[in-house]
Scaffold this active site. Structure first.
Site, PDB file in Angstrom:
ATOM      1  N   CYS A  87      23.407  38.031  42.835  1.00 26.10           N
ATOM      2  CA  CYS A  87      24.413  38.917  42.054  1.00 26.10           C
ATOM      3  C   CYS A  87      25.004  39.762  42.710  1.00 26.10           C
ATOM      4  O   CYS A  87      25.946  39.637  43.545  1.00 26.10           O
ATOM      5  CB  CYS A  87      23.414  39.449  40.785  1.00 26.10           C
ATOM      6  SG  CYS A  87      24.205  40.292  39.444  1.00 26.10           S
ATOM      7  N   HIS A 202      20.776  34.837  38.652  1.00 24.26           N
ATOM      8  CA  HIS A 202      19.431  35.186  39.003  1.00 24.26           C
ATOM      9  C   HIS A 202      18.260  34.139  39.425  1.00 24.26           C
ATOM     10  O   HIS A 202      18.020  33.431  38.080  1.00 24.26           O
ATOM     11  CB  HIS A 202      19.042  36.273  38.382  1.00 24.26           C
ATOM     12  CG  HIS A 202      19.519  37.498  38.198  1.00 24.26           C
ATOM     13  ND1 HIS A 202      19.122  38.724  39.070  1.00 24.26           N
ATOM     14  CD2 HIS A 202      20.773  37.848  37.551  1.00 24.26           C
ATOM     15  CE1 HIS A 202      20.066  39.640  38.934  1.00 24.26           C
ATOM     16  NE2 HIS A 202      21.126  39.419  38.108  1.00 24.26           N
ATOM     17  N   GLU A 204      15.710  33.879  40.167  1.00 28.25           N
ATOM     18  CA  GLU A 204      14.024  34.490  39.863  1.00 28.25           C
ATOM     19  C   GLU A 204      13.876  34.555  38.338  1.00 28.25           C
ATOM     20  O   GLU A 204      12.922  34.693  37.761  1.00 28.25           O
ATOM     21  CB  GLU A 204      13.896  35.684  40.336  1.00 28.25           C
ATOM     22  CG  GLU A 204      14.544  37.071  39.842  1.00 28.25           C
ATOM     23  CD  GLU A 204      15.793  37.265  40.264  1.00 28.25           C
ATOM     24  OE1 GLU A 204      16.717  38.189  39.875  1.00 28.25           O
ATOM     25  OE2 GLU A 204      16.646  36.333  40.837  1.00 28.25           O
TER      26      GLU A 204
END
Length: 227
Positions: A87, A202, A204
């Protein structure tokens, strides 16, 4: 008897703009020997570097420069260590961004990035769609992306999680674009050049697809770089 090989160390760069625990947890779950660091010397000594996506472009660059982290990151990139930007960590790779957080003269539209990649980062704009772009959306693999080791095994049109108001602009070199996503405009949601990898989304927060991407990154690190 030979000593066992040392696990390669992944530095997750802390530029004091947000909570990095989810990135650390996910990279560790993916098999990486990762730690959150804000010491330029530790970043410079790492076998790989991850810059996560928290904060605003100009504030992030101010801290990276003042702390010495920017020089450490650039040194690692120049040495060829695997680099992953997530990002905002993708954004700061580019030459400039228009996300300003300080008062400037009207003609000074840009904040300066790390300049690893040519191009700019600009705000998403739409009268019909909501900005920020938040939630699950698709990534579409380019021909370049289909050979990208970070995306090995990732299906065309896979859904991943986004939360952002800015994206790489149209002046990016199409030869480095690995994935595109269509929201307000078609933007590069993944890039790859040599040892430098970056994603707008993202991983994660992207469930099994995101974990697979992080496992691919850990594999790149353990192999000593992009083959």
């Amino acid at each position: 008897m030979a000593a066992p090989a040392r696990a390669r160390r992944i530095a997750i760069v802390d530029y004091h703009k947000g909570n990095l625990s989810s990135v650390l947890r996910s990279v560790t779950e993916a098999g990486g020997d990762a730690s959150v660091v804000d010491d330029p010397a530790a970043i410079a000594a790492a076998d790989a570097v991850v810059v996560p996506g928290v904060g605003a472009f100009e504030d992030a660059m101010d801290y990276l420069r003042a702390s010495g982290e920017a020089d450490a990151i650039l040194g690692g990139v120049a040495r060829g260590v695997p680099f992953l930007g997530i990002c905002l960590g993708l954004h700061v790779l580019f030459e400039r961004g228009d996300e300003r957080t300080h008062e400037h003269a009207a003609e000074d539209a840009w904040a300066e990035g790390l300049g690893v990649l040519a191009g700019s980062v600009t705000r998403l704009s739409s009268e019909r769609l909501k900005v920020p772009h938040v939630g699950w959306d698709q990534i579409h693999l380019t021909e370049h992306g289909r050979s990208c080791p970070l995306l090995a095994g990732v299906a065309e049109g896979a859904n991943v999680y986004f939360t952002h108001s800015y994206a790489v602009s149209d002046d990016v070199d199409p030869a480095i674009v690995a994935t595109r996503t269509h929201y307000t405009r078609s933007f590069a949601s993944g890039v790859w050049r040599d040892n430098v990898l970056g994603v707008q989304f993202h991983p994660e927060k992207s469930s099994r697809t995101g974990l697979a991407i992080l496992r691919n990154f850990v594999g790149i690190v353990e192999r000593g770089g992009v083959a």
